[in-house]
Design an enzyme around this catalytic site. Structure first.
Site, short mmCIF file in Angstrom:
data_model
loop_
_atom_site.label_atom_id
_atom_site.label_comp_id
_atom_site.label_asym_id
_atom_site.label_seq_id
_atom_site.Cartn_x
_atom_site.Cartn_y
_atom_site.Cartn_z
N SER A 86 51.30 51.92 69.90
CA SER A 86 51.30 50.72 70.11
C SER A 86 52.64 50.07 70.74
CB SER A 86 51.06 50.02 68.60
OG SER A 86 51.81 50.45 67.84
N LYS A 139 60.13 45.24 69.59
CA LYS A 139 58.66 45.47 69.25
C LYS A 139 58.17 43.96 68.51
CE LYS A 139 54.67 48.35 67.93
NZ LYS A 139 54.45 49.77 67.28
N SER A 162 52.15 55.84 67.50
CA SER A 162 52.47 54.69 68.22
C SER A 162 53.71 54.69 68.77
CB SER A 162 52.20 53.54 67.37
OG SER A 162 51.01 53.06 67.27
#
Length: 471
Positions: A156, A81, A180
């Site tokens: 996210s 990420k 997320s």
């Protein structure tokens, strides 16, 4: 051949590597081929470190050939990420402020993945500073859903989840404040676990005592998610809230008989949120699966009165602490919703934070008492199906307006406030072929139990085996 290999479970890939049925270089080549072919359509992997990954794969093959011990993720390609710092690899947080940021060290979760043998292939897309459950930013643009490339991949950890669904990697790291890890897992028909705070320690962390945001695993099935958690979890002296339980607890088989399990199901947390009719139509038969597995299912919910105030207050306070200086430096470079959230933090005073903490403590005890009567709580992960990717967030839910970029994710962020582990597992599809996830919530620190329940549901349904059309 490459497509077939890329969609195998990570456990099988690891076994194939150890048996020398495939080399780390061949496995990497399969994933790089998938990225070259598929990623342009979904924009999930935004920074690629192919040359470095090839060197690491060659070293992994040499280590295995030498007979040296190897870790549980040895030779497995992973993209991380883009909010997780990676030494020598660009980490932008999706922000114009950090387009040239190349960290000089890995953060703790990346340290652990690489020590376990994972090979870094690049970074996955995020919303700007991970703010919001739709992945888009001014640096790389939007990540699109592999099941319908006109739709959002969630956020996210949207790039991570879309890459999993599309076969660009078999394991993914992510983080979760208001959903997320769970929301993008639901949108992309993969598995995401929000672990208990402290289960996956974080470092560096400016607010080291905070429990609102956690890091955790994603994968295409529950067993791979548990495998990744076994590497991520475990104590570390650099985190003041790290739990002492070793990660190896999560590596054992997850088989569990659910007969007699006391299951609470709620479509709306007692009226705390509204879910789209399309979501509930998919989840209704999914909940009946638990009855077929021998569970006693009742429609009920814990009292989470105050959860909205708790989450919004603590989130705003956290955002102002983390990003207030950027708003002061150049407010035009931050997206409007992020600037708004920072400004909300600046309106807070000490009594506001104290009230939020008192309310959260009251919620903890009500939830603790609820789980004395029920073993597990089921509810929607997301209140909506994957929406139009051109939107920042859904304007309404079945005609009910959503005023801010947070409103439509109450089903996830109210659970955040409880502090309990929460798993998103594939639960079916709309008639249009859009994925819907089921959220499985357990008692305080019952992470392994939640994984076992999710595994049993997954084995009974098999929804996670359905691949996106672009496969």
């Amino acid at each position: 051949m490459y497509d077939e290999i890329a969609f195998r479970p990570a456990r099988e890939m690891a076994d194939m590597l150890r048996r020398r049925e495939i080399s780390a270089r061949e496995l990497l080549a399969a994933h790089l081929a998938r990225i070259a072919t598929v990623n342009p359509a979904i924009n999930a992997v935004v920074t690629l470190s192919a040359d470095r990954a090839l060197e690491e794969a060659a070293a992994a093959d040499e280590r295995l050939a030498s007979g040296a011990p190897v870790g549980p993720l040895h030779g497995l390609p992973m993209a991380h990420k883009d909010t997780h710092d990676t030494a020598g690899i660009r980490t932008t947080y999706g922000s114009p402020f950090l387009t040239g940021n190349v960290p000089d060290r890995d953060e703790l979760v990346i340290e652990r993945l690489r020590a376990a043998g994972a090979i870094t292939i690049g970074k996955t897309n995020v919303p700007e500073f991970a703010a919001g459950s739709h992945t888009f930013n001014p640096v790389f643009g939007a990540t699109l859903n592999p099941y319908d490339t006109t739709r959002s991949a969630g956020g996210s950890s949207g790039g991570a989840a879309a890459a999993l669904a599309a076969g660009l990697h078999a394991l993914a790291d992510g983080s979760d404040m208001g959903g997320s890890l769970r929301n993008p897992a639901s949108f992309n028909n993969v598995v995401g676990l929000r672990p208990s705070p402290g289960r996956v320690p974080t470092y560096p962390a400016p607010l080291g005592w905070s429990t609102l945001s956690v890091q955790g695993p994603m994968a295409r099935d529950v067993a791979d998610t548990a495998l990744l958690l076994s590497v991520m979890a475990g104590p570390d002296p650099r985190s003041p809230i790290a739990l002492d339980t070793p990660g190896r607890e999560f590596a054992a088989p997850l088989d569990r008989d659910l007969t007699g399990l006391r299951v609470a199901w709620t479509p709306d947390l007692g009226g705390a949120f509204q879910a789209e009719r399309a979501v509930l139509e998919v989840l209704a038969p999914a909940v009946r699966v638990f009855e077929e597995l021998g569970c006693r299912v009742e429609e009920t919910a814990p009292d989470l009165t105050g959860a909205d105030e708790v989450f919004r207050t603590l989130r705003a306070w956290t955002f102002e602490s983390a990003y207030g200086h950027l708003l002061d430096a150049d407010p035009q470079r931050l997206k409007a919703s992020l600037a708004w959230n920072i400004e909300e933090g600046r309106k807070l005073a000490g009594p506001d934070i104290a009230r939020a903490e008192r309310l959260r403590t009251e919620i903890f005890h009500r939830v603790r008492e609820f789980f004395e009567h029920y073993d597990v709580l089921l509810l929607p992960v997301s209140q909506v199906v994957p929406f139009d990717a051109r939107l920042e967030y859904p304007a309404d839910i079945d005609g009910v307006p959503q005023a801010t970029y947070l409103d439509w994710m109450r089903s996830a962020y109210h659970i955040t406030v409880t502090g309990g582990p929460a798993l998103s597992v594939p639960a079916g599809f709309t008639p249009e072929g859009l994925p819907v996830g089921l959220q499985i919530v357990g008692p305080h620190r019952a992470d392994r139990f939640v994984l076992e329940v999710g595994h049993a549901f997954e084995q009974a349904t098999g929804f996670g085996r359905r691949r996106p059309p672009l496969s």
